[in-house]
Scaffold this active site. Sequence first.
Site, mmCIF file in Angstrom:
data_model
loop_
_atom_site.group_PDB
_atom_site.id
_atom_site.type_symbol
_atom_site.label_atom_id
_atom_site.label_comp_id
_atom_site.label_asym_id
_atom_site.label_seq_id
_atom_site.Cartn_x
_atom_site.Cartn_y
_atom_site.Cartn_z
ATOM 1 N N ASN A 12 24.541 36.278 32.460
ATOM 2 C CA ASN A 12 23.965 36.396 33.666
ATOM 3 C C ASN A 12 24.291 37.689 33.414
ATOM 4 O O ASN A 12 25.252 38.622 33.709
ATOM 5 C CB ASN A 12 25.744 35.982 34.388
ATOM 6 C CG ASN A 12 26.256 36.275 36.024
ATOM 7 O OD1 ASN A 12 25.317 36.754 36.576
ATOM 8 N ND2 ASN A 12 27.885 36.179 35.776
ATOM 9 N N LYS A 14 24.678 39.410 36.745
ATOM 10 C CA LYS A 14 24.732 40.052 37.492
ATOM 11 C C LYS A 14 24.330 40.606 38.758
ATOM 12 O O LYS A 14 23.245 41.059 38.747
ATOM 13 C CB LYS A 14 26.372 40.571 37.497
ATOM 14 C CG LYS A 14 27.264 39.572 36.012
ATOM 15 C CD LYS A 14 28.775 40.216 36.006
ATOM 16 C CE LYS A 14 28.938 38.884 34.841
ATOM 17 N NZ LYS A 14 30.518 39.331 34.658
ATOM 18 N N HIS A 101 31.541 31.369 40.021
ATOM 19 C CA HIS A 101 32.123 32.405 39.240
ATOM 20 C C HIS A 101 33.475 33.530 39.513
ATOM 21 O O HIS A 101 33.539 33.792 41.015
ATOM 22 C CB HIS A 101 30.986 34.151 39.283
ATOM 23 C CG HIS A 101 31.335 34.561 37.814
ATOM 24 N ND1 HIS A 101 32.112 35.703 38.085
ATOM 25 C CD2 HIS A 101 30.613 34.718 35.951
ATOM 26 C CE1 HIS A 101 31.806 36.196 36.760
ATOM 27 N NE2 HIS A 101 31.265 36.056 35.764
ATOM 28 N N GLU A 103 34.379 36.143 39.881
ATOM 29 C CA GLU A 103 33.758 37.307 40.914
ATOM 30 C C GLU A 103 33.412 37.049 42.126
ATOM 31 O O GLU A 103 33.812 37.956 42.964
ATOM 32 C CB GLU A 103 32.383 38.348 40.427
ATOM 33 C CG GLU A 103 33.474 39.201 38.806
ATOM 34 C CD GLU A 103 32.457 39.474 38.114
ATOM 35 O OE1 GLU A 103 30.950 39.166 38.412
ATOM 36 O OE2 GLU A 103 32.597 40.197 36.572
ATOM 37 N N GLU A 171 35.626 30.561 31.593
ATOM 38 C CA GLU A 171 35.685 32.514 31.262
ATOM 39 C C GLU A 171 37.317 32.498 31.911
ATOM 40 O O GLU A 171 37.013 32.489 33.235
ATOM 41 C CB GLU A 171 34.941 32.796 32.873
ATOM 42 C CG GLU A 171 33.238 32.119 31.930
ATOM 43 C CD GLU A 171 32.233 33.493 32.871
ATOM 44 O OE1 GLU A 171 31.125 33.827 31.810
ATOM 45 O OE2 GLU A 171 32.430 33.960 34.210
ATOM 46 N N GLY A 177 34.470 41.496 31.100
ATOM 47 C CA GLY A 177 33.567 42.425 30.755
ATOM 48 C C GLY A 177 34.515 43.572 30.254
ATOM 49 O O GLY A 177 35.168 45.011 30.708
ATOM 50 N N SER A 214 33.121 38.907 27.562
ATOM 51 C CA SER A 214 32.576 39.440 27.036
ATOM 52 C C SER A 214 32.505 38.992 24.986
ATOM 53 O O SER A 214 32.874 39.281 23.835
ATOM 54 C CB SER A 214 34.168 39.968 25.736
ATOM 55 O OG SER A 214 35.593 40.909 26.585
HETATM 56 P P1 13P Z 1 31.329 39.405 29.757
HETATM 57 O O1 13P Z 1 30.128 38.688 28.798
HETATM 58 O O2 13P Z 1 30.686 41.226 30.007
HETATM 59 O O3 13P Z 1 32.347 40.058 29.480
HETATM 60 O O4 13P Z 1 31.317 38.652 31.470
HETATM 61 C C1 13P Z 1 30.948 37.239 31.148
HETATM 62 C C2 13P Z 1 30.565 36.241 32.607
HETATM 63 O O5 13P Z 1 31.348 36.963 33.295
HETATM 64 C C3 13P Z 1 29.597 35.610 32.263
HETATM 65 O O6 13P Z 1 29.178 35.213 33.616
#
Ligand code: 13P
Length: 251
Positions: A12, A14, A101, A103, A171, A177, A214
Amino acid sequence: MSFTNKKIIAGNWKMNGLKNEAWQLTNDLLSKFESPDQKLQFEMIICPPATLLSEVVSMVDGSPIKVGAQNCSDKLNGAYTGEISPTMIKDIGAQFVILGHSERRSYYGETNEIVSQKAFSALSQGLTPIICIGETLEQKENGSALAVIEDQFTNSIPEGASIENIIIAYEPVWAIGTGKVATLQDIIDIHTKIREVSEKKLGSRNISILYGGSVKPSNAKDIFSLQDVDGVLVGGASLNADDFWNIAMES
Ligand code: 13P
């Protein structure tokens, strides 16, 4: 049978990547494959921002890499300024769409109901939704993680979903992150719960479940060692071709 019996390595990106960077990253990844018909133990999916989807789909054409979007509208067309429909995503040749997601749930107010409507529309166009669920740190600490997971799964999965046409990504919000990875026991507990709820709702435990949060080359091996993990959804580390490839190599 779940969506696939291979491990799924999904990236992803983002809201990252301009044309040049996407070109470089995609080419770097493509150069890792020996040949288009190379036998692989994994399925690789990359999910660039919407502006780059078309370009990346053309670049990976004929390779083992598949492409997904990061979001879609619940509507198929019409007067919805700024939205991108699952029909459009399908039309340019992407096959997957990440939905729900954390976010999007937290910054854009997406509820389980909205996620379910989007997933319904995505399925109607033949896209495979990758539906994300996961608890916040507060929910983990107050002991409600399993209940949150059950609620998100039950209410984000649309009519018509089956273990063959959707993928779930677990997740934990606190692991995204942050560099904090869920413990292997956390992952086992939640994936087990997801399988129980899947059995109730979809009649089978064999749904494909990705872990996200992560994931790095250094922890991928341990994560893949868990029988209940069908793949990973990678954020930050998917922006580096070597890291993303090295994660896949641990599968
Ligand atoms: P990270 O791997 O940067 O922690 O992000 C995970 C994520 O949100 C994948 O959709």
